[in-house]
Scaffold this active site. Structure first.
Site: not given
Ligand code: UDX
Length: 436
Positions: A154, A211, A263, A326, A333
């Site tokens: 993440r 994912n 991702c 986040k 992106r």
């Molecule tokens: C993600 C996966 O978690 C990771 O395992 C993978 O290899 C790459 O993609 P990442 O994209 O860095 O990681 O962010 P992540 O923390 O998973 O959040 C993704 C999106 O979901 C963000 O926009 C975040 O705000 C959103 N999100 C996440 C929510 O809206 N609610 C949640 O409860 C969790």
């Protein structure tokens, strides 16, 4: 053990630095001369907490080096990781594998000993087969195996995720591949991190399935949030109430403006493409992609509603706090902020914004948005303040100061980081996500 990491982007750099920190001898390779020159000087191409210090200490210890020469970098390496980008191909959403295949060819042409070639980039099912074919076609006389080892990092928590993973997935077709990978991850065996060995195609699919499942979980709770608003329920309590069921689990149930990032959007699309190619529809993922896309604009409309409706909003000013998809990243992106800013701009709303790390990347994506040097500068004279990303810096804003600075005390909290009672007690009109 010597490890070569081809591609010094987010995944390659974090993985390379962590492997070096475990004691392996790591060379990070990238075609971008400027990037390699800066890395040699300790300048990071991305913002990731802890990365700069990790790179610096391992480079100093002589375990981590950087080069633009693939031939030089892979010499003597037992494991050669491919960690180059696999962007969505323009037009059809398929993962673009040009870079992966280029690297495979070059690796084959330059192999100077037996090695395992590991795809760490997120690649569709069957890519490992093609990489194997490409390397074989170069006529290399050395023994090689092609292994899949997806990353689950993440952004913002990547180093912790790498060092203390929930699991390590390794897709290998022969014992040579498995043996080298066991050695690569031996430092984590001692941590008791579970390692799952599967076939190569299974491992490739695990990454997409993980994912897509997480994206589904988020989208599900987002729809529940909309329903909560209509029926007068509280989505945070709903998430707690279902998350306490071990079969569901509490994580990834935070309602918000929709998922973004490097991702989920790209990988869900690529999974849909694979499903289409194999005539095996994944209707749930289709619905997730559509629902999440429309949600981002809907969040812009939520802000317009708080400004009194589209008509009344024209000429007013909104302050956006947080632009990245986040917190703890500078990555813009597919960030919901882009669609929100666009919806507001289309309605004639002036926008000022502040983000702790993302403003440089955001500027070209949202022309016309005034980037400010701190949250309060953005809030000055605003008719509504919108929390788009839950950076820690926004969790304890000085509400009294905000009220003085803003033109109207209106707070729209798209991440539910405030208590409605507190904010209303401070004299604000308050809207959040899925809380009546
Ligand atoms: C993600 C996966 O978690 C990771 O395992 C993978 O290899 C790459 O993609 P990442 O994209 O860095 O990681 O962010 P992540 O923390 O998973 O959040 C993704 C999106 O979901 C963000 O926009 C975040 O705000 C959103 N999100 C996440 C929510 O809206 N609610 C949640 O409860 C969790």
């Amino acid at each position: 053990m010597k490890i070569a990491m081809v591609g010094s982007g987010y995944v390659g750099l974090v993985s390379g630095a962590c492997f070096a920190d475990f004691g392996h001898d790591v060379v990070c390779i990238d075609k971008d001369e400027g990037k390699i020159a800066r890395l040699r000087e300790g300048i990071m191409p991305i913002y990731e907490p802890g990365l700069e210090a990790l790179v610096e200490s391992n480079a100093k210890a002589g375990r981590l080096s950087f080069t633009t020469s693939l031939a030089e970098g892979i010499e003597g390496a037992s494991a050669i990781f491919i960690a180059v980008g696999t962007p969505s191909r323009r037009g059809d959403g398929h993962a673009d594998l040009t870079f992966v295949y280029e690297v495979a060819r070059e690796v084959g042409q330059n192999l100077a000993g037996d090695a395992v070639v590991v795809t760490k980039s997120t690649v569709p099912v069957g890519t490992g087969d093609e990489v194997e074919r490409i390397i074989g076609d170069t006529g290399t006389g050395h023994r090689f195996a092609v292994v899949s080892n997806p990353e689950f990092l993440r952004e913002g928590a990547a180093i912790g995720d790498f060092k203390r993973p929930d699991r390590i997935v390794i897709g290998a077709e022969d014992e040579f591949g498995r043996e080298v990978m066991r050695e690569v991850y031996r430092p984590l065996f001692l941590n008791e991190s579970p390692i799952l060995f599967t076939s190569r195609r299974t491992s490739e699919l695990i990454k997409y399935a993980a994912n897509a499942f997480l994206a589904t979980k988020i989208t599900f709770i987002n729809e529940m949030a909309d329903l909560c608003e209509k029926v007068g329920a509280n989505v945070q309590d709903v998430a707690r109430g279902i998350g306490m069921d071990n079969r569901i689990g509490p994580k990834f149930l935070n309602a918000g403006p929709g998922y973004g990032g490097s991702c989920f959007p790209k990988d869900t699309l690529a999974l849909l493409k694979t499903a289409e190619d194999y005539d095996s529809p994944t209707r749930i993922v289709e619905a997730v992609v559509k629902t999440n896309d429309s949600r981002k604009r809907a969040m812009g409309r939520k802000v317009l509603d708080a400004l009194g409706g589209a008509e009344a909003a024209r000429g007013k000013k909104a302050a956006l706090l947080g632009l990245t998809f986040k917190p703890n990243t500078d990555d813009m992106r597919d960030s919901p902020s882009i669609a929100i800013a666009q919806t507001l701009a289309d309605a004639g709303v002036a926008i000022a914004a502040y983000d702790p790390e993302g403003m440089d990347q955001a500027r070209p994506l949202m022309p016309g948005v005034e980037m400010c040097e701190d949250p309060y500068a953005a809030i000055a004279n605003a008719d509504a303040v919108v929390i788009v990303t839950e950076w820690d810096a926004f969790r304890a804003l000085d509400l009294a100061r905000m009220k003085d600075l803003a033109k109207a005390p209106v707070l729209i909290d798209l991440r539910n980081i405030y208590s409605p009672d507190d904010v209303r007690a401070a004299g604000f009109s308050y809207a959040s996500v899925g809380r009546a």
